[in-house]
Design a protein around this motif. Structure first.
Motif, PDB file in Angstrom:
ATOM      1  N   UNK A   1       0.816  -1.218   0.000  1.00 54.64           N
ATOM      2  CA  UNK A   1       0.000   0.000   0.000  1.00 54.64           C
ATOM      3  C   UNK A   1       0.847   1.265   0.000  1.00 54.64           C
ATOM      4  N   UNK A   2       1.990   1.209   0.648  1.00 58.43           N
ATOM      5  CA  UNK A   2       2.886   2.364   0.637  1.00 58.43           C
ATOM      6  C   UNK A   2       4.260   1.948   1.153  1.00 58.43           C
ATOM      7  N   UNK A   3       5.220   2.819   0.901  1.00 59.01           N
ATOM      8  CA  UNK A   3       6.549   2.640   1.467  1.00 59.01           C
ATOM      9  C   UNK A   3       6.670   3.545   2.686  1.00 59.01           C
ATOM     10  N   UNK A   4       6.979   2.926   3.824  1.00 62.53           N
ATOM     11  CA  UNK A   4       7.205   3.701   5.029  1.00 62.53           C
ATOM     12  C   UNK A   4       8.694   3.842   5.277  1.00 62.53           C
ATOM     13  N   UNK A   5       9.044   4.526   6.373  1.00 60.70           N
ATOM     14  CA  UNK A   5      10.451   4.699   6.720  1.00 60.70           C
ATOM     15  C   UNK A   5      10.683   4.285   8.165  1.00 60.70           C
ATOM     16  N   UNK A   6      11.792   3.591   8.380  1.00 61.47           N
ATOM     17  CA  UNK A   6      12.157   3.165   9.722  1.00 61.47           C
ATOM     18  C   UNK A   6      12.609   4.374  10.525  1.00 61.47           C
ATOM     19  N   UNK A   7      11.851   4.694  11.569  1.00 56.96           N
ATOM     20  CA  UNK A   7      12.139   5.864  12.389  1.00 56.96           C
ATOM     21  C   UNK A   7      12.969   5.499  13.613  1.00 56.96           C
ATOM     22  N   UNK A   8      12.670   4.358  14.212  1.00 51.89           N
ATOM     23  CA  UNK A   8      13.379   3.957  15.437  1.00 51.89           C
ATOM     24  C   UNK A   8      13.255   2.456  15.600  1.00 51.89           C
ATOM     25  N   UNK A   9      14.300   1.839  16.120  1.00 56.87           N
ATOM     26  CA  UNK A   9      14.237   0.423  16.442  1.00 56.87           C
ATOM     27  C   UNK A   9      14.988   0.181  17.750  1.00 56.87           C
TER      28      UNK A   9
ATOM     29  N   UNK B   1      16.228  -5.318  22.972  1.00 58.97           N
ATOM     30  CA  UNK B   1      16.839  -5.761  24.211  1.00 58.97           C
ATOM     31  C   UNK B   1      16.961  -7.269  24.213  1.00 58.97           C
ATOM     32  N   UNK B   2      17.381  -7.832  25.315  1.00 58.24           N
ATOM     33  CA  UNK B   2      17.538  -9.279  25.398  1.00 58.24           C
ATOM     34  C   UNK B   2      16.204 -10.003  25.369  1.00 58.24           C
ATOM     35  N   UNK B   3      15.159  -9.357  25.896  1.00 53.87           N
ATOM     36  CA  UNK B   3      13.868 -10.038  25.996  1.00 53.87           C
ATOM     37  C   UNK B   3      12.748  -9.355  25.238  1.00 53.87           C
ATOM     38  N   UNK B   4      12.970  -8.152  24.729  1.00 52.12           N
ATOM     39  CA  UNK B   4      11.903  -7.453  24.019  1.00 52.12           C
ATOM     40  C   UNK B   4      12.494  -6.391  23.106  1.00 52.12           C
ATOM     41  N   UNK B   5      11.655  -5.900  22.209  1.00 50.16           N
ATOM     42  CA  UNK B   5      12.075  -4.848  21.297  1.00 50.16           C
ATOM     43  C   UNK B   5      10.865  -4.157  20.710  1.00 50.16           C
ATOM     44  N   UNK B   6      11.095  -3.073  20.014  1.00 47.72           N
ATOM     45  CA  UNK B   6      10.002  -2.359  19.349  1.00 47.72           C
ATOM     46  C   UNK B   6      10.545  -1.685  18.108  1.00 47.72           C
ATOM     47  N   UNK B   7       9.640  -1.393  17.199  1.00 48.87           N
ATOM     48  CA  UNK B   7      10.010  -0.756  15.947  1.00 48.87           C
ATOM     49  C   UNK B   7       9.005   0.357  15.663  1.00 48.87           C
TER      50      UNK B   7
ATOM     51  N   UNK C   1      14.555  -7.082   9.371  1.00 48.12           N
ATOM     52  CA  UNK C   1      14.192  -5.880  10.120  1.00 48.12           C
ATOM     53  C   UNK C   1      15.326  -5.418  11.034  1.00 48.12           C
ATOM     54  N   UNK C   2      16.018  -6.365  11.660  1.00 44.05           N
ATOM     55  CA  UNK C   2      17.092  -6.002  12.565  1.00 44.05           C
ATOM     56  C   UNK C   2      18.347  -5.520  11.872  1.00 44.05           C
ATOM     57  N   UNK C   3      18.379  -5.604  10.547  1.00 39.91           N
ATOM     58  CA  UNK C   3      19.565  -5.216   9.790  1.00 39.91           C
ATOM     59  C   UNK C   3      19.367  -3.897   9.045  1.00 39.91           C
ATOM     60  N   UNK C   4      18.187  -3.306   9.173  1.00 34.31           N
ATOM     61  CA  UNK C   4      17.896  -2.071   8.451  1.00 34.31           C
ATOM     62  C   UNK C   4      18.469  -0.857   9.167  1.00 34.31           C
ATOM     63  N   UNK C   5      18.924   0.108   8.387  1.00 37.07           N
ATOM     64  CA  UNK C   5      19.423   1.353   8.950  1.00 37.07           C
ATOM     65  C   UNK C   5      18.262   2.317   9.177  1.00 37.07           C
ATOM     66  N   UNK C   6      18.422   3.211  10.136  1.00 40.65           N
ATOM     67  CA  UNK C   6      17.384   4.212  10.370  1.00 40.65           C
ATOM     68  C   UNK C   6      17.165   5.020   9.089  1.00 40.65           C
ATOM     69  N   UNK C   7      15.912   5.257   8.758  1.00 39.78           N
ATOM     70  CA  UNK C   7      15.577   5.969   7.523  1.00 39.78           C
ATOM     71  C   UNK C   7      15.351   5.064   6.340  1.00 39.78           C
ATOM     72  N   UNK C   8      15.634   3.777   6.509  1.00 40.80           N
ATOM     73  CA  UNK C   8      15.437   2.823   5.411  1.00 40.80           C
ATOM     74  C   UNK C   8      13.959   2.697   5.072  1.00 40.80           C
TER      75      UNK C   8
END
Length: 251
Positions: free
Chosen positions: A7-15, A18-24, A72-79
């Motif tokens: 539907x669209x291309x978004x941009x990675x703003x923050x990722x 941690x050892x037990x959790x994460x967010x994007x 997802x874990x290999x993307x640079x911010x702004x990707x």
């Protein structure tokens, strides 16, 4: 469930990881329309649950396993990332059935223009290539595409200009990692035709929003074992389903 029509291309703003959790956190606009907390959005083909909404984007929780098993874990911010909301019951089915549970990753080998299209060659593991068939469907970073060629080490798709403009695929380079999801129909066929052993399918785990790297709890039922009348007291051995089995269960 998704269809692989971006539907669209978004941009990675923050990722955050941690050892037990994460967010994007993803910057987006179109996929926010009608979206509420708890809804699903596929990010590069990974089904994630929206946990926070803002005027210019959304946040989703991710497990460390999801970040490890997908790109997802290999993307640079702004990707840029491909985004698709879950399919509405009355929506058009423009691609193919996509669960958002990533089977693995592939590596782009080459991008070669031909006329108005671009050939993209991707190498993948034998487990993934085994379930890819010519003219069948494959989901690459959330994009529903038709397989034009496959052999024992790679497969190829041909990208038309519209797909190239509306998705991130042609911005990738040789050596980049992409998320892959096999056609779920092929996975079910392989499961049903293979010998029943009473355990999960070859010990495979899948990736999407939690439960592999796809949806939370996505692989909890262990490949459907326990379906009444199908795998409780009856077992199948040898090469697979017999004609007696098919007759007994109404085929």
């Amino acid at each position: 469930m998704f269809t692989g029509i971006i539907e669209e291309k978004g941009k990675l703003k923050k990722i955050l990881s941690g050892q037990s959790s994460g967010s994007i956190e993803i910057r987006a606009s179109k996929v926010l329309e009608g979206t509420k907390l708890g809804d699903s959005i596929a990010v590069n083909g990974v089904c994630l649950t929206v946990t926070d909404l803002k005027a210019d984007g959304f946040t989703a929780d991710v497990m460390p396993e999801t970040l490890r098993r997908t790109n997802l874990g290999k993307l640079a911010l702004g990707a840029e990332v491909n985004l698709e909301r879950a399919m509405a019951a009355g929506g058009r089915f423009g691609g193919h059935i996509v669960s958002g549970h990533i089977d693995g990753t592939g590596v782009i080998r080459s991008l070669k223009p031909e006329g108005n299209a671009v050939w993209v060659s991707i190498s993948a593991s034998p487990e993934i290539l085994h379930l890819i068939v010519p003219k069948g469907s494959i989901c690459i970073d959330g994009i529903s595409l038709t397989v034009a060629y496959v052999d024992s080490s790679e497969f190829r798709v041909s990208i038309i200009p519209h797909t190239g403009e509306e998705t991130t695929l042609l911005s990738r380079r040789a050596g980049d990692i992409v998320n892959l999801e096999n056609d779920i129909v092929g996975k079910y066929v392989e499961r049903l035709l293979g010998p029943y052993t009473g355990s999960s399918v070859s010990g495979r785990s899948y990736s999407g929003t939690e439960g592999g790297a796809g949806r939370e709890g996505g692989n909890g039922s262990e490949g459907g074992a326990g379906r009444e009348g199908m795998s409780g007291s009856r077992s199948r051995t040898g090469s697979g389903i017999s004609m007696d089995f098919l007759r007994e269960y109404g085929f």
